[in-house]
Design a protein around this motif. Structure first.
Motif: not given
Length: 330
Positions: A217-219, A248-256, A279-285
């Motif tokens: 978790l990053r704030g 995860m074992r071979s991948s990573s997911l980030a929601l900001t 202004k607000w934003g949402v990103f899924l990587a």
């Protein structure tokens, strides 16, 4: 560096996923000599803004903002050199951490790792990358002329302060608009109050908290001061970010998720009120490592949406981004 107010497609900055797992499990090991982290991405953007430069003529300042769609192809990355003691590095390019947090710029920098006490980074942003905008955005019933804006300056970053989970950044620079003419042709009596060029200071304090061996978790909270030459364009912006990273074992997911409130110093004489933006934003990587057993390769993808609502409808904006690409590191 500091986000540009007129960079409508702000989501483009998030074209690659930062490997946040390095922060959860300790700094990513450096290797001596030259290295590179290169991404090739393709994607689609759709934005709605009065500053989209494909709509040259407006009949009133109350006109509905135009929508602009674009496909893009973008090479991004960093080239670096690390010393034999593995505690100093010189680099040039676009940082993966900045890309994941919505900051897109090219910089030349120096990193110094302090054993068990974090890392200090000093860098220069020369303003190579520019954003299209209008010389005078308020012109009515005549063709508006295009120009470019950019930000250049210096950055200081201290990651993992004294070995803790806190990080700090302070940056200073200037916003430059080539051939700035805001109000010169439309409201010449207000021209001095509408100038967008000026000095900028950006500060941020962030904290990273591991939730488990596979979650992070990053704030962060940040403040931006734009001392624009025109009082109506000078502003204070207060922002916050919250990100969840799943490894995860071979991948990573980030929601900001991000939010910024911007308050302007003086009444905008064109609209008769002080501007206030939310202004607000949402990103899924997402990143998939070593597909088809390709060593050092990865597949990266991102989807993002941001919206800025202003008490002056002329400044309302929103943008959508989807992208897919490959990444190579050595």
């Amino acid at each position: 560096m500091i986000p540009q107010r007129y960079a409508v497609i702000a989501g483009i900055v998030s074209l690659a996923l930062y490997s946040m797992g390095a922060q959860a499990n300790g700094p990513k090991p450096w290797t001596p000599g030259f290295g590179a982290d290169i991404s090739i991405l393709a994607g689609y953007t759709d934005s709605t803004s009065q500053f989209n430069t494909d709509n040259h003529t407006i009949s009133t300042l109350d006109d509905e903002a135009p929508s602009q769609s674009n496909a893009f192809f973008a090479p991004l990355g960093t080239v670096s050199y690390t010393n034999q003691d593995l505690n100093q590095q010189i680099y040039f390019g676009t940082s993966r951490s900045d890309l994941a947090l919505g900051r897109f710029h090219v910089e030349l920098g120096y990193r110094y790792r302090i054993e068990d006490n974090g890392m200090i980074t000093l860098s220069y942003v020369p303003g190579i990358l520019k954003t299209d905008t209008w010389k005078d955005p308020f012109v009515i019933n005549e063709k508006r002329e295009e120009t470019e804006s950019k930000i250049r300056g210096l950055r200081f970053q201290y990651d993992r302060i004294l070995g803790s989970n806190f990080s700090f950044e302070i940056s200073g620079g200037e916003q430059v608009v080539d051939d700035e003419q805001s109000g010169a042709n439309s409201f010449p009596e207000f021209e001095d109050q509408l100038q967008r060029e000026g000095d900028i200071i950006f500060t941020e304090l962030s904290y990273v908290q591991p939730i488990s061996r596979s979650q992070l978790l990053r704030g962060g909270i940040n403040y931006t001061r734009l001392n624009a030459d025109g009082d109506a364009m000078a502003s204070d912006a207060f922002g916050a970010e919250l990100g969840l990273i799943q490894m995860m074992r071979s991948s990573s997911l980030a929601l900001t998720l991000s939010y910024t409130r911007t308050d302007f110093d003086a009444v905008n004489p064109v609209f008769g009120t002080k501007q206030q933006d939310d202004k607000w934003g949402v990103f899924l990587a997402y990143e998939y490592k070593e597909p088809f057993d390709w060593e050092n390769w990865g597949i990266v993808s991102l989807a993002g949406y941001s919206q800025s609502e202003s008490n002056i409808s002329f400044y309302d904006e929103d943008s959508l981004l989807v992208s897919l690409g490959i990444n190579y590191r050595f």
